[in-house]
Design an enzyme around this catalytic site. Structure first.
Site, PDB file in Angstrom:
ATOM      1  N   ASN A   7       0.862  -1.178   0.000  1.00 19.58           N
ATOM      2  CA  ASN A   7       0.000   0.000   0.000  1.00 19.58           C
ATOM      3  C   ASN A   7       0.899   1.228   0.000  1.00 19.58           C
ATOM      4  O   ASN A   7       1.449   1.606   1.031  1.00 19.58           O
ATOM      5  CB  ASN A   7      -0.894  -0.041   1.251  1.00 19.58           C
ATOM      6  CG  ASN A   7      -1.821   1.151   1.346  1.00 19.58           C
ATOM      7  OD1 ASN A   7      -1.753   2.079   0.538  1.00 19.58           O
ATOM      8  ND2 ASN A   7      -2.681   1.132   2.337  1.00 19.58           N
ATOM      9  N   ARG A  94      -2.781  -2.035  -3.284  1.00 20.31           N
ATOM     10  CA  ARG A  94      -3.972  -1.213  -3.044  1.00 20.31           C
ATOM     11  C   ARG A  94      -3.924  -0.038  -4.023  1.00 20.31           C
ATOM     12  O   ARG A  94      -2.933   0.687  -4.083  1.00 20.31           O
ATOM     13  CB  ARG A  94      -3.957  -0.687  -1.615  1.00 20.31           C
ATOM     14  CG  ARG A  94      -5.132   0.215  -1.381  1.00 20.31           C
ATOM     15  CD  ARG A  94      -5.054   0.911  -0.052  1.00 20.31           C
ATOM     16  NE  ARG A  94      -6.237   1.728   0.104  1.00 20.31           N
ATOM     17  CZ  ARG A  94      -6.266   2.862   0.780  1.00 20.31           C
ATOM     18  NH1 ARG A  94      -5.186   3.317   1.371  1.00 20.31           N
ATOM     19  NH2 ARG A  94      -7.375   3.546   0.875  1.00 20.31           N
ATOM     20  N   HIS A 183     -12.938   3.437   0.427  1.00 19.37           N
ATOM     21  CA  HIS A 183     -12.960   2.426   1.504  1.00 19.37           C
ATOM     22  C   HIS A 183     -13.676   1.158   1.057  1.00 19.37           C
ATOM     23  O   HIS A 183     -14.129   0.367   1.889  1.00 19.37           O
ATOM     24  CB  HIS A 183     -13.722   2.922   2.758  1.00 19.37           C
ATOM     25  CG  HIS A 183     -13.003   3.941   3.576  1.00 19.37           C
ATOM     26  ND1 HIS A 183     -13.674   4.829   4.375  1.00 19.37           N
ATOM     27  CD2 HIS A 183     -11.686   4.190   3.744  1.00 19.37           C
ATOM     28  CE1 HIS A 183     -12.801   5.609   5.003  1.00 19.37           C
ATOM     29  NE2 HIS A 183     -11.591   5.228   4.619  1.00 19.37           N
ATOM     30  N   ARG A 244     -11.616  15.918   8.059  1.00 12.76           N
ATOM     31  CA  ARG A 244     -12.439  16.308   6.902  1.00 12.76           C
ATOM     32  C   ARG A 244     -13.845  16.683   7.355  1.00 12.76           C
ATOM     33  O   ARG A 244     -14.401  16.055   8.262  1.00 12.76           O
ATOM     34  CB  ARG A 244     -12.541  15.162   5.896  1.00 12.76           C
ATOM     35  CG  ARG A 244     -11.251  14.930   5.149  1.00 12.76           C
ATOM     36  CD  ARG A 244     -11.370  13.755   4.188  1.00 12.76           C
ATOM     37  NE  ARG A 244     -10.232  12.880   4.352  1.00 12.76           N
ATOM     38  CZ  ARG A 244     -10.222  11.583   4.099  1.00 12.76           C
ATOM     39  NH1 ARG A 244     -11.307  10.990   3.656  1.00 12.76           N
ATOM     40  NH2 ARG A 244      -9.147  10.873   4.285  1.00 12.76           N
ATOM     41  N   GLY A 335     -14.891   2.321  15.363  1.00 15.27           N
ATOM     42  CA  GLY A 335     -15.960   1.317  15.419  1.00 15.27           C
ATOM     43  C   GLY A 335     -15.549   0.072  16.196  1.00 15.27           C
ATOM     44  O   GLY A 335     -16.360  -0.556  16.874  1.00 15.27           O
ATOM     45  N   GLU A 388      -8.341  -4.903   5.443  1.00  7.17           N
ATOM     46  CA  GLU A 388      -8.209  -4.606   4.011  1.00  7.17           C
ATOM     47  C   GLU A 388      -7.044  -5.370   3.389  1.00  7.17           C
ATOM     48  O   GLU A 388      -7.123  -5.808   2.240  1.00  7.17           O
ATOM     49  CB  GLU A 388      -8.018  -3.092   3.820  1.00  7.17           C
ATOM     50  CG  GLU A 388      -9.286  -2.310   4.123  1.00  7.17           C
ATOM     51  CD  GLU A 388      -9.031  -0.848   4.436  1.00  7.17           C
ATOM     52  OE1 GLU A 388      -8.601  -0.548   5.560  1.00  7.17           O
ATOM     53  OE2 GLU A 388      -9.256  -0.013   3.557  1.00  7.17           O
TER      54      GLU A 388
END
Ligand code: ADP
Length: 407
Positions: A7, A94, A183, A244, A335, A388
């Site tokens: 990545n 990725r 995502h 953001r 989360g 991921e």
């Protein structure tokens, strides 16, 4: 089969080497400050509890030099896990933006490289370093198949009513203005995992997946496929995030332009100085905010309140458009770990039939999966850690084995 997942960011390379026989991680690491004379490598091998690490400060002018250093660490006899790079069976990259055409992962060839290059205008901070990583890996391991796994691919199933904006038609046809979403690899991973945990075929599962990391996004999933998503043409739309803004009235941008800010300054403010950081003035990190809010910092409390409120609103919206919801799935650093934030998300969801189980909420942290609502709840909320890198490794394995890797 050994799969190397790469990545590449603008100034970093994150990587993991998987043994796909049991999906174990043989080595993992991060090279930061690529492009400088003082890049820092943190490389780990071995099972938890018996890890060996290499920490080194090295001059790394570009991604090619960086990848060479990482490969040297992989074959290093002291901490290495490979005798030679030929033991790598596939490299999974990725890639952030696949544009309109890409609906799944693919083996990298000239035409896929062209697609990644063409979409650089839509992801100027991401696709160019992703491409540098691909070119560097092809140079370093030329005989090994290379695979691209796109962040946008899982969102390719959005219908036009979800991905089109109500703007002049030629903005779409001429300038490619539409929602792409991001995502996707994370939303896809937790969708597959949720189906498995709920004991349903993926094609039958209806979910609201909520990825809450530094960037935050949500996907409405019907029959295992994405039908709506909170991020937009860029990763700025939707939820309030670490730095953001998420959704704002677009006329605010004009207002600030007319007040004398430049486009560049507004871009910087909305991407780097907004969200949790902008509202609180404290930090973009949820742990800091929760601590500050507990100490009575009102702006930190407001930042968390806006963050949670926006998530709850999107859950309500997605609940209304889906043909039933098997589970709301929370993932990402917040989360997976932020018990307080999860409690605050679940409280108003009582109106939709979600009743928080305090014990489950307290216990489901640090990589654990499971429901955090009671068994009697008519809407269940689950925590499912994302992975991921493993998703990229699985796709790469599938493609190297000669099969297609769509969800
Ligand atoms: P990235 O998007 O960079 O991959 P992560 O998914 O690691 O980010 O999520 C980072 C966020 O998760 C940060 O806001 C961090 O504060 C939050 N986080 C991690 N652990 C906890 C925790 N125990 N409690 C609250 N927030 C946490």
């Amino acid at each position: 089969m050994r799969i190397f997942v790469v990545n590449c960011g603008s100034s970093s390379i994150k990587y993991q080497l998987f043994d796909m026989t049991d999906e174990s991680v043989l080595a993992a690491g991060l090279l930061e400050r690529v492009g400088t004379g003082e890049a820092v490598l943190h490389h780990t091998t071995g099972v938890p509890g018996e890890t060996k690490t290499i920490d080194a400060q090295v001059p790394v002018p570009d991604h090619a030099a960086g990848l060479k250093i990482i490969i040297d660490a992989l074959v290093d006899p002291a901490a290495g896990v490979l005798d030679s790079v030929d033991q790598i069976d596939g490299v999974g990259h990725r890639v952030v933006h696949g544009g309109q055409k890409i609906t799944g992962s693919g083996r990298i060839d000239d035409s896929l490289i062209t697609v990644i290059r063409e979409n650089a205008a839509l992801a100027p901070l991401h696709n160019p370093p992703n491409l540098s990583g691909i070119e560097a890996a092809i140079l370093a391991i030329p005989n090994t198949p290379q695979v691209a796994v796109f962040d946008t691919a899982f969102l390719a199933t959005l219908p036009p009513r979800a991905y089109r904006y109500a703007v002049p038609h030629d903005w779409y046809t001429e300038y490619h203005v539409r929602k792409y979403g991001f995502h996707g690899t994370s939303h896809r991973y937790v969708t597959l995992r949720a189906a498995e945990l709920l004991g349903k075929p993926t094609e039958e599962v209806n979910l609201i997946t909520v990825h809450l990391g530094n960037g935050c996004s949500m996907t409405a999933v019907a029959g295992g496929a994405a039908v709506d998503h909170s991020m937009g043409m860029t990763p700025l739309e939707g939820l309030a995030m670490g730095t953001r803004s998420g959704d704002i009235d677009p006329a605010i941008i004009l207002h600030m332009l007319w007040r004398g800010m430049s486009g560049q300054q507004i871009d910087h403010a909305l991407n780097k100085k907004s969200g949790l950081l902008g509202v609180s003035g404290v930090s973009n990190d949820m742990r800091d905010l929760l601590a500050a809010a507990a100490d009575g910092n009102e702006r930190a409390e407001l930042a968390v309140d806006i963050f949670v409120y926006r998530i709850v609103k999107y859950i309500g919206a997605y609940y209304a458009i889906l043909p039933g919801v098997d589970a709301v799935v929370l993932t990402g650093g917040i989360g997976e770990n932020a018990v307080t934030v999860r409690r605050r998300i679940c409280r108003p969801l009582a109106a939709l039939g979600a009743v928080l189980d305090e014990q489950r909420n307290a216990d489901t942290i640090g990589g654990a999966s499971g429901p955090i609502t009671t068994d009697e709840s008519s809407l269940s909320v689950w925590v499912i850690p994302t992975n991921e890198e493993l998703m990229i490794a699985r796709d790469t394995q599938t493609i190297v084995a000669g099969q297609s890797a769509k969800s």
